[in-house]
Design a protein around this motif. Structure first.
Motif, PDB file in Angstrom:
ATOM      1  N   PRO A  93       0.813  -1.224   0.000  1.00 22.12           N
ATOM      2  CA  PRO A  93       0.000   0.000   0.000  1.00 22.12           C
ATOM      3  C   PRO A  93       0.848   1.276   0.000  1.00 22.12           C
ATOM      4  O   PRO A  93       0.491   2.264  -0.644  1.00 22.12           O
ATOM      5  N   LEU A  94       1.988   1.243   0.720  1.00 17.76           N
ATOM      6  CA  LEU A  94       2.850   2.432   0.723  1.00 17.76           C
ATOM      7  C   LEU A  94       3.439   2.694  -0.652  1.00 17.76           C
ATOM      8  O   LEU A  94       3.560   3.852  -1.073  1.00 17.76           O
ATOM      9  N   ASP A  98       2.795   6.013  -2.781  1.00 19.97           N
ATOM     10  CA  ASP A  98       3.934   6.760  -3.288  1.00 19.97           C
ATOM     11  C   ASP A  98       3.783   7.022  -4.791  1.00 19.97           C
ATOM     12  O   ASP A  98       4.074   8.120  -5.270  1.00 19.97           O
ATOM     13  N   GLY A  99       3.324   6.015  -5.513  1.00 17.42           N
ATOM     14  CA  GLY A  99       3.103   6.196  -6.951  1.00 17.42           C
ATOM     15  C   GLY A  99       2.062   7.269  -7.246  1.00 17.42           C
ATOM     16  O   GLY A  99       2.245   8.107  -8.129  1.00 17.42           O
ATOM     17  N   ALA A 106       3.865  15.348 -10.330  1.00 17.05           N
ATOM     18  CA  ALA A 106       4.253  15.579 -11.722  1.00 17.05           C
ATOM     19  C   ALA A 106       3.219  16.405 -12.464  1.00 17.05           C
ATOM     20  O   ALA A 106       3.459  16.842 -13.592  1.00 17.05           O
ATOM     21  N   GLY A 107       2.064  16.610 -11.845  1.00 16.88           N
ATOM     22  CA  GLY A 107       1.042  17.456 -12.454  1.00 16.88           C
ATOM     23  C   GLY A 107       0.066  16.712 -13.329  1.00 16.88           C
ATOM     24  O   GLY A 107      -0.629  17.296 -14.157  1.00 16.88           O
ATOM     25  N   HIS A 108      -0.034  15.415 -13.173  1.00 19.47           N
ATOM     26  CA  HIS A 108      -0.952  14.637 -14.003  1.00 19.47           C
ATOM     27  C   HIS A 108      -2.227  14.337 -13.283  1.00 19.47           C
ATOM     28  O   HIS A 108      -2.391  14.314 -12.173  1.00 19.47           O
TER      29      HIS A 108
END
Length: 108
Positions: A93-94, A98-99, A106-108
């Protein structure tokens, strides 16, 4: 008998906005407007997605909780070692969080 004149109004949300916050804002504004309406005039919401969104979020939370419990049980059964299972149960889960965080940064 007085013939009623209907005036339909549509509220359109901006792209990327929080739907629940927008719906709550519209509800508050409608309550403010109701006090200033003449006698016999009323505002009637026809379609309110607020309850639908709240139920969908509740269903998603419930499903994720159940899936987390099942994954914990399966990982523990396959590894047959509590400490090794905890490493997987905590790190997966971490890693996913994190992803998502990196994706957001990243602004997505």
């Amino acid at each position: 008998m007085v013939k009623a004149k209907l005036r339909p109004v549509v509220v359109i949300m901006r792209f990327g906005e929080n739907a629940l916050a927008t719906i709550e804002g519209v509800r508050k504004k409608l309550n403010e407007l109701k006090s200033g309406l003449p006698e016999g005039v009323e505002i009637v919401p026809v379609y309110d997605r607020g309850n639908l969104i709240e139920r969908a979020v509740d269903t998603l939370n419930e499903a994720l909780t159940q899936e987390l419990i099942i994954v914990c049980i399966v990982a523990s059964l396959f590894l047959l070692h509590l400490r090794s299972s905890l490493v997987i149960i905590i790190s997966l889960p971490l890693g996913i969080l994190d992803g998502f965080h990196r994706h957001e940064m990243a602004g997505h």
